[in-house]
Write a protein that holds these residues in place. Structure first.
Motif, short mmCIF file in Angstrom:
data_model
loop_
_atom_site.label_atom_id
_atom_site.label_comp_id
_atom_site.label_asym_id
_atom_site.label_seq_id
_atom_site.Cartn_x
_atom_site.Cartn_y
_atom_site.Cartn_z
N VAL A 48 0.86 -1.18 0.00
CA VAL A 48 0.00 0.00 0.00
C VAL A 48 0.90 1.24 0.00
N THR A 49 0.53 2.25 -0.78
CA THR A 49 1.24 3.53 -0.69
C THR A 49 0.29 4.58 -0.14
N ALA A 50 0.86 5.57 0.54
CA ALA A 50 0.03 6.57 1.22
C ALA A 50 0.73 7.92 1.24
N GLY A 51 -0.07 8.95 1.47
CA GLY A 51 0.47 10.27 1.74
C GLY A 51 0.89 11.04 0.50
N PRO A 52 1.44 12.22 0.73
CA PRO A 52 1.92 13.05 -0.38
C PRO A 52 3.37 12.71 -0.70
N ILE A 102 -6.34 1.79 4.77
CA ILE A 102 -6.33 0.61 3.90
C ILE A 102 -5.26 -0.39 4.38
N ALA A 103 -4.07 0.12 4.70
CA ALA A 103 -2.99 -0.76 5.18
C ALA A 103 -3.42 -1.47 6.47
N ASP A 104 -4.04 -0.73 7.38
CA ASP A 104 -4.49 -1.32 8.64
C ASP A 104 -5.56 -2.38 8.42
N GLU A 105 -6.47 -2.11 7.49
CA GLU A 105 -7.54 -3.08 7.22
C GLU A 105 -6.96 -4.37 6.63
N PHE A 106 -6.02 -4.25 5.71
CA PHE A 106 -5.38 -5.44 5.15
C PHE A 106 -4.66 -6.23 6.24
N ALA A 107 -3.98 -5.52 7.15
CA ALA A 107 -3.28 -6.21 8.24
C ALA A 107 -4.30 -6.93 9.14
N ARG A 108 -5.43 -6.28 9.36
CA ARG A 108 -6.50 -6.88 10.18
C ARG A 108 -7.03 -8.16 9.54
N LEU A 109 -7.02 -8.20 8.20
CA LEU A 109 -7.50 -9.37 7.47
C LEU A 109 -6.44 -10.46 7.36
N GLY A 110 -5.28 -10.21 7.99
CA GLY A 110 -4.25 -11.26 8.06
C GLY A 110 -3.12 -11.13 7.07
N VAL A 130 1.69 -6.79 5.34
CA VAL A 130 1.55 -5.50 4.66
C VAL A 130 2.85 -4.71 4.64
N VAL A 131 3.19 -4.19 3.47
CA VAL A 131 4.26 -3.20 3.33
C VAL A 131 3.60 -1.87 3.00
N LEU A 132 3.89 -0.85 3.80
CA LEU A 132 3.31 0.48 3.60
C LEU A 132 4.41 1.46 3.24
N ILE A 133 4.36 1.97 2.02
CA ILE A 133 5.33 2.98 1.59
C ILE A 133 4.64 4.33 1.69
N THR A 134 5.16 5.20 2.56
CA THR A 134 4.45 6.45 2.80
C THR A 134 5.32 7.70 2.68
N GLY A 135 4.71 8.74 2.14
CA GLY A 135 5.32 10.06 2.15
C GLY A 135 5.14 10.68 3.52
N PRO A 136 5.60 11.93 3.68
CA PRO A 136 5.54 12.61 4.98
C PRO A 136 4.11 12.72 5.51
N THR A 137 3.88 12.24 6.72
CA THR A 137 2.53 12.22 7.29
C THR A 137 2.63 12.18 8.80
N ALA A 138 1.56 12.63 9.46
CA ALA A 138 1.49 12.53 10.91
C ALA A 138 0.81 11.23 11.34
N GLU A 139 0.32 10.45 10.36
CA GLU A 139 -0.43 9.23 10.68
C GLU A 139 0.46 8.17 11.32
N LYS A 140 -0.16 7.35 12.15
CA LYS A 140 0.54 6.18 12.71
C LYS A 140 -0.31 4.95 12.42
N ALA A 147 -14.20 2.94 7.37
CA ALA A 147 -15.26 2.17 6.71
C ALA A 147 -15.02 2.10 5.20
N VAL A 148 -14.53 3.19 4.62
CA VAL A 148 -14.20 3.19 3.19
C VAL A 148 -13.10 2.16 2.90
N ALA A 149 -12.12 2.09 3.80
CA ALA A 149 -11.03 1.11 3.63
C ALA A 149 -11.59 -0.31 3.62
N LYS A 150 -12.57 -0.58 4.48
CA LYS A 150 -13.20 -1.91 4.50
C LYS A 150 -13.89 -2.19 3.17
#
Ligand code: CTP
Ligand code: CA
Length: 222
Positions: A17-21, A44-52, A55-65, A209-212
Motif C-alpha cells: 500500500v502507498t500513502a500520503g503526499p 487501507i494498510a491497517d484493514e489489510f493487516a487486520r484481514l491477516g 503488509v508493506v506500507l510505503i508512505t510520504g511525509p505524514t502525521a499518521e501512525k 469504513a471506506v477502507a473496508k
C-alpha cells in the motif's frame, strides 16, 4: 479454512500500500507538496493487516501512525517512492496505490537557499514517472493492482481511462465535488470501477469504513 472462519482471509498474502503526499525539493528549505494527509492509505494498510495480510506500507511525509504491525517504509519524493515500489512490487499479491504522488518535480534542486533577488521568479518542472502505470506494465496475471483517481470534472470517464491506461484491476474514484470527500477529512465518498467498467457507488463514510469497502471489493477478485 479455519483462518477464513476466524476472519483472516488474507493470511499468507502480501499486500503493498502507498500513502500520503510526496515532497519535491526546490532548495534545502522549500518543497512542492500537496494536501494529502495519508489517512486513506493508512486505513487501507491497517484493514489489510487486520484481514491477516503481510503488509508493506510505503508512505510520504505524514502525521499518521499505523495501529497494526506492518513494514513501514518512509520516503519523501516521487523518485524515492518509485524506487521503493519497484523493489516491493514483485513480492506483492495485491498493490493499492493511494499515495498522492507529485506529477511534476523541479528540474534542478538548488544546493543553497534561493535568495529573493529578482522581482519575478519561475521554476522549471519536469514530469515524474507515473509509478502506478509503471507497475501496471510489470503486472503479472497473479497480481492485483488498484489505483485511485482524483477528479473534479468528467469524473467517471477520466477514472475509466486511467483504469485502462495503467492496466489496473480496480480504480477508486474520488470526486472533489462530493461533500464528505477531501484531503484533511475523516470521511470519504468513493465509486469503484472494475475492468468491465461496472461501477459500485458507496455512501459517504469514515475513512476506516471506506477502507473496508475497498478491501472487500479486492477480496471479490481473489
Ligand atoms: N500516480 C502515480 N505516480 C504519479 C502520479 C500518480 O503512481 N506520478 C497514481 C496515484 O497514486 C493514483 C493514480 O496514479 O493511484 C491516479 O492519480 P491521479 O492524480 O488521479 O491521476 P494522474 O494519472 O496523475 O493524472 P492527472 O493528475 O493528470 O489527472
Ligand atoms: Ca496526478
Amino acid at each position: 479454512e479455519d483462518f477464513i472462519r476466524k476472519g483472516l482471509p488474507l493470511l499468507g498474502r502480501k499486500v503493498l500500500v502507498t500513502a500520503g503526499p510526496t515532497y519535491e525539493a526546490i532548495d534545502p528549505v522549500r518543497f512542492i507538496g500537496n494536501h494529502s494527509s495519508g489517512k486513506m492509505g493508512f486505513a487501507i494498510a491497517d484493514e489489510f493487516a487486520r484481514l491477516g495480510a503481510e503488509v508493506v506500507l510505503i508512505t510520504g511525509p505524514t502525521a499518521e501512525k499505523s495501529s497494526h504491525t506492518l513494514k513501514r517504509i518512509d520516503i519523501v519524493s516521487a523518485a524515492q517512492m518509485l524506487d521503493a515500489c519497484r523493489q516491493e512490487f514483485e513480492n506483492a499479491d495485491i498493490t493499492v496505490m493511494s499515495a498522492a504522488v507529485a506529477d511534476y518535480t523541479p528540474v534542478t534542486t538548488a544546493a543553497q537557499k534561493i535568495k529573493k533577488t529578482t522581482e519575478e521568479f519561475s521554476l522549471e518542472l519536469k514530469k515524474t514517472t507515473d509509478i502506478l502505470a509503471s507497475l501496471g506494465s510489470l503486472k503479472r496475471a497473479d497480481q492485483i493492482l488498484v489505483g485511485f483517481a482524483l477528479e473534479t470534472e468528467n469524473e467517471e470517464a477520466h477514472a475509466q481511462a486511467k483504469l485502462t491506461r495503467k492496466n489496473l484491476d480496480l480504480i477508486v474514484l474520488n470526486s472533489l465535488n462530493d461533500k464528505g470527500a477531501g484531503f484533511k477529512m475523516n470521511t470519504n465518498k468513493i465509486t469503484i470501477f472494475n475492468r468491465s467498467f461496472e461501477k459500485t457507488v458507496f455512501e459517504t463514510k469514515s475513512k476506516t469504513a471506506v477502507a473496508k469497502d475497498i478491501c472487500n471489493e479486492i477480496l471479490k477478485l481473489l
